[in-house]
Design a protein around this motif. Sequence first.
Motif, PDB file in Angstrom:
ATOM      1  N   GLU A   4      52.430 -36.782  41.488  1.00 35.35           N
ATOM      2  CA  GLU A   4      51.438 -37.930  41.576  1.00 35.35           C
ATOM      3  C   GLU A   4      51.927 -39.079  40.941  1.00 35.35           C
ATOM      4  N   LEU A   5      51.842 -40.161  41.666  1.00 31.25           N
ATOM      5  CA  LEU A   5      52.225 -41.572  41.157  1.00 31.25           C
ATOM      6  C   LEU A   5      52.022 -41.844  39.838  1.00 31.25           C
ATOM      7  N   ARG A   6      50.792 -41.753  39.686  1.00 33.56           N
ATOM      8  CA  ARG A   6      50.297 -42.072  38.017  1.00 33.56           C
ATOM      9  C   ARG A   6      51.251 -41.214  37.046  1.00 33.56           C
ATOM     10  N   PHE A   7      51.678 -39.997  37.656  1.00 39.12           N
ATOM     11  CA  PHE A   7      52.505 -39.314  36.437  1.00 39.12           C
ATOM     12  C   PHE A   7      54.062 -39.484  36.639  1.00 39.12           C
ATOM     13  N   ALA A   8      54.384 -40.517  37.241  1.00 40.75           N
ATOM     14  CA  ALA A   8      55.668 -40.688  37.704  1.00 40.75           C
ATOM     15  C   ALA A   8      56.748 -40.934  36.735  1.00 40.75           C
ATOM     16  N   ASP A   9      56.546 -41.608  35.812  1.00 39.11           N
ATOM     17  CA  ASP A   9      57.354 -41.892  34.615  1.00 39.11           C
ATOM     18  C   ASP A   9      57.456 -40.337  33.696  1.00 39.11           C
ATOM     19  N   GLN A  10      56.540 -40.040  33.579  1.00 45.24           N
ATOM     20  CA  GLN A  10      56.397 -38.709  32.785  1.00 45.24           C
ATOM     21  C   GLN A  10      57.190 -37.457  33.471  1.00 45.24           C
ATOM     22  N   ALA A  11      56.990 -37.434  34.757  1.00 51.80           N
ATOM     23  CA  ALA A  11      57.743 -36.488  35.644  1.00 51.80           C
ATOM     24  C   ALA A  11      58.940 -36.619  35.786  1.00 51.80           C
ATOM     25  N   ASN A  12      59.205 -37.824  35.953  1.00 53.84           N
ATOM     26  CA  ASN A  12      60.810 -38.316  36.095  1.00 53.84           C
ATOM     27  C   ASN A  12      61.455 -38.179  34.836  1.00 53.84           C
ATOM     28  N   ALA A  13      60.880 -38.139  33.412  1.00 45.36           N
ATOM     29  CA  ALA A  13      61.419 -38.082  32.080  1.00 45.36           C
ATOM     30  C   ALA A  13      61.534 -36.692  32.079  1.00 45.36           C
TER      31      ALA A  13
END
Length: 369
Positions: free
Chosen positions: A129-138
């Motif tokens: 989900e896009l709102r978790f993008a930074d967290q997931a990419n990290a």
Amino acid sequence: MIDQAAFHAEGWKDVIAAFAAAAPGGKAVFQAVEMDGATAVPLTTAGWSDELTSAYAEYYNVINPWMPVMLAAPAMRPVFSECSLPASHFANSEFYVDWLARADGADGSTGMRVAERNGRFGFLTFNYELRFADQANAIYEPLLRAIGPRLRRALDINCSTRPAFVGGQLLNAFVEPAFLLGSNLQIYGTNAGADALLRDGKLLRSSTRDSLEVRHTAFRDAIIKAAQRACAVRMLPGPSAATPAIVTDSGVFSIVTLTVDSKFMGASVLSPLMFPRRLALVTIRECSASYDREEFLLVLREKFGLTPAEARLAAALDGSERLSDIAERFNVKMSTARIQLRSVFRKMDVSRQAELARLILEMRARHAP
């Protein structure tokens, strides 16, 4: 898990499932992408519904806006969609509205290009989900960087190991020696008859790299030409013409080739990476002994009342050439050859070229010296 998958390709399902579970709401797909950007084939997925996966394989992969990103991505380097092509840039596209939006939170992604082979490369994609993008990419970016070499090594082992059962049912249906070959004569499968020829080694043998070696020059050239034609991407699966008989020190042989789409091989989840898009199913047919051609033509004329031109055409239609090739060789128009063929059918009481070829071969064997 990756090391286990190197020797058991079905293990990639567990690897992809573990990747999907690494981030909240994560979805993972390992896909084989054509290097020309034409299509992408899902190899195995996790977190995606079967309905969406099937729809992607059948249509939406072709209009995937992220395809240019995958094609341009450098090997073994993670790519983050928010830096390369955010989903917001194509939010009104058919791909987004009709497919991606139905995935319930997959508009952000991180991926990496791995394992190039047979005109395709493997691409790992992780959606979230896009709102978790930074967290997931990290999570995904350092993970891919850390274990990328191990992924590459495992896939190289997979693609260098030919499963023994590839094409087993298909090949074993043939009584004559049969090979599954790539355009470069790489051997992807054999039946019992082919194995016997390879063991004998007088006509054919297998190199240390599982490539077919042919001792007779004309026979080798004929197999190469047939395999390359059958493996051409523009070819549709189906039969190709047989070659004329070739005389070798081991006997007289003809080559019959069939174009096979590798997706029907079903060896493992990695089949699209392990095999070329097209394979040549090559059968080696031993021809009957030589015969007196002029005497045989006379037999055909006397037995069936054929004209000289009809007898010549009938004798040539032994299954080794197409009607169009024979017409060209005899320097007659195709329309004339068809008229002669209809007359041959009527006089020899057959209705198909396969029946005629069988009758010609049987008669030729009886009249061999």
